[in-house]
Enzyme design. Structure first.
Site, PDB file in Angstrom:
ATOM      1  N   HIS A  33       0.841  -1.209   0.000  1.00 11.40           N
ATOM      2  CA  HIS A  33       0.000   0.000   0.000  1.00 11.40           C
ATOM      3  C   HIS A  33       0.872   1.254   0.000  1.00 11.40           C
ATOM      4  O   HIS A  33       0.585   2.225  -0.694  1.00 11.40           O
ATOM      5  CB  HIS A  33      -0.875   0.040   1.260  1.00 11.40           C
ATOM      6  CG  HIS A  33      -1.857  -1.083   1.378  1.00 11.40           C
ATOM      7  ND1 HIS A  33      -1.725  -2.075   2.316  1.00 11.40           N
ATOM      8  CD2 HIS A  33      -2.993  -1.343   0.687  1.00 11.40           C
ATOM      9  CE1 HIS A  33      -2.736  -2.919   2.201  1.00 11.40           C
ATOM     10  NE2 HIS A  33      -3.517  -2.502   1.219  1.00 11.40           N
ATOM     11  N   VAL A 173       4.382  -5.909  -4.781  1.00 13.49           N
ATOM     12  CA  VAL A 173       5.554  -5.833  -3.883  1.00 13.49           C
ATOM     13  C   VAL A 173       5.693  -7.160  -3.136  1.00 13.49           C
ATOM     14  O   VAL A 173       4.703  -7.715  -2.638  1.00 13.49           O
ATOM     15  CB  VAL A 173       5.408  -4.665  -2.878  1.00 13.49           C
ATOM     16  CG1 VAL A 173       6.643  -4.562  -1.981  1.00 13.49           C
ATOM     17  CG2 VAL A 173       5.190  -3.344  -3.616  1.00 13.49           C
ATOM     18  N   SER A 182       0.458  -9.097   1.476  1.00 10.99           N
ATOM     19  CA  SER A 182      -1.003  -9.118   1.555  1.00 10.99           C
ATOM     20  C   SER A 182      -1.403  -8.923   3.013  1.00 10.99           C
ATOM     21  O   SER A 182      -0.722  -9.416   3.920  1.00 10.99           O
ATOM     22  CB  SER A 182      -1.521 -10.486   1.072  1.00 10.99           C
ATOM     23  OG  SER A 182      -2.848 -10.681   1.509  1.00 10.99           O
TER      24      SER A 182
END
Ligand code: PAF
Length: 277
Positions: A33, A173, A182
């Site tokens: 993120h 990533v 995740s």
């Protein structure tokens, strides 16, 4: 960093600035993120991040209940990245009349990969992303390519509904050992985490094998399945990166290829993919 909890306040904020980079999330933020936030920071005057765990996109209510939440931690990370505003609407604010029955649907595309196994999931995603775009009014919105199918659908929706936003796909990533980042990884035990590594290892091997054995698709598919054993695999194959159709013959089409996997480890559903050109 400004915290915005209502649509009215979000609309007023958006009206004052027309160069907003937007990162919609469901929280429990990780480096993946933050890489989207950094890209948004580099390309826009203002960056808005939203956190809303969207009940409409969980086809399994137990999965919704177990979804990890830590707003205070997330807000700290976003503040440190220099995010201008965090949009944190409540469920009542987002769905004052309950989840709408209106569905946005791409029949073929949603019938493949994750869509085939999570009925209603992408309809829920498109609905919330559409509405968030209405409230945040971003010039650009950033999505990770780990959720490749989601990215493709949102890009199509924005184009077809002529939404004035650039949908930007950003690289997946990985941890240093290859595991795709995740929010769900936190639910894995140390053993489960090791097992989960099979997924990225199998995918990266498939990518390497692809250039050597392009003419031998059955071999490549079999190898991928073998490398994932004994995981409980939902799907694992080679797909046309534009249509998400499973590729049957590389000699007929020369698309960009998506090698994608969804598998369960300790009951946690994990997805990962690599793109090959
Ligand atoms: O990718 C996610 O986290 C969610 O699907 C999104 C795009 C924030 C919509 O709820």
């Amino acid at each position: 960093m400004r915290i915005i909890e209502t649509k009215a306040e979000m609309l007023a904020y958006a009206a004052a600035d027309h160069d907003i980079g937007f990162v919609p999330t469901m929280g429990y933020l990780h480096e993946g993120h933050l890489s989207l936030v950094r890209r948004a920071k580099a390309e826009n005057k203002k960056v808005v991040v939203s956190i809303f765990v969207n009940p409409a996109q969980f086809n399994d209510p137990a999965d919704f209940e177990k979804y990890p939440v830590d707003i205070a931690h997330d807000a700290g990370l976003l503040k440190a990245e220099g995010v201008d505003a965090l949009f944190l609407p409540s469920r009542q604010e987002v769905y004052p009349h309950g989840v709408p029955l209106l569905t946005l649907r791409y029949e073929a595309l949603m019938g493949r990969l994750c869509g085939a196994f999570r009925p209603g999931h992408f309809e829920g995603v498109l609905l919330i992303v559409h509405n968030l775009f209405m409230w945040v009014k971003p010039a650009r919105a950033y999505f990770g390519l780990k959720d490749y199918q989601q990215y493709l659908l949102i890009q199509k929706m924005a184009r077809d509904l002529e939404l004035p936003v650039d949908v930007v796909g950003c690289p997946l990533v990985r941890e240093s050992d290859g595991l795709a980042l995740s929010s769900r990884n936190v639910r894995l035990s140390a053993t489960g985490r090791k097992e989960a590594l099979k997924i990225s290892q199998a995918l990266l091997k498939a990518k390497r094998d692809f250039s050597r054995y392009t003419q031998n698709l059955p071999f490549l598919k079999k190898q991928l399945t073998t490398d994932l054993a004994p995981l409980q695999v939902e799907y694992a194959s080679f797909y046309d990166a534009h249509t998400l159709e499973e590729i049957e013959d590389f000699s007929k089409v020369k698309p960009q290829v998506l090698i994608a996997v969804a598998a369960f480890v300790e009951g946690v559903r994990l997805i990962d993919n690599v793109l090959v050109t």
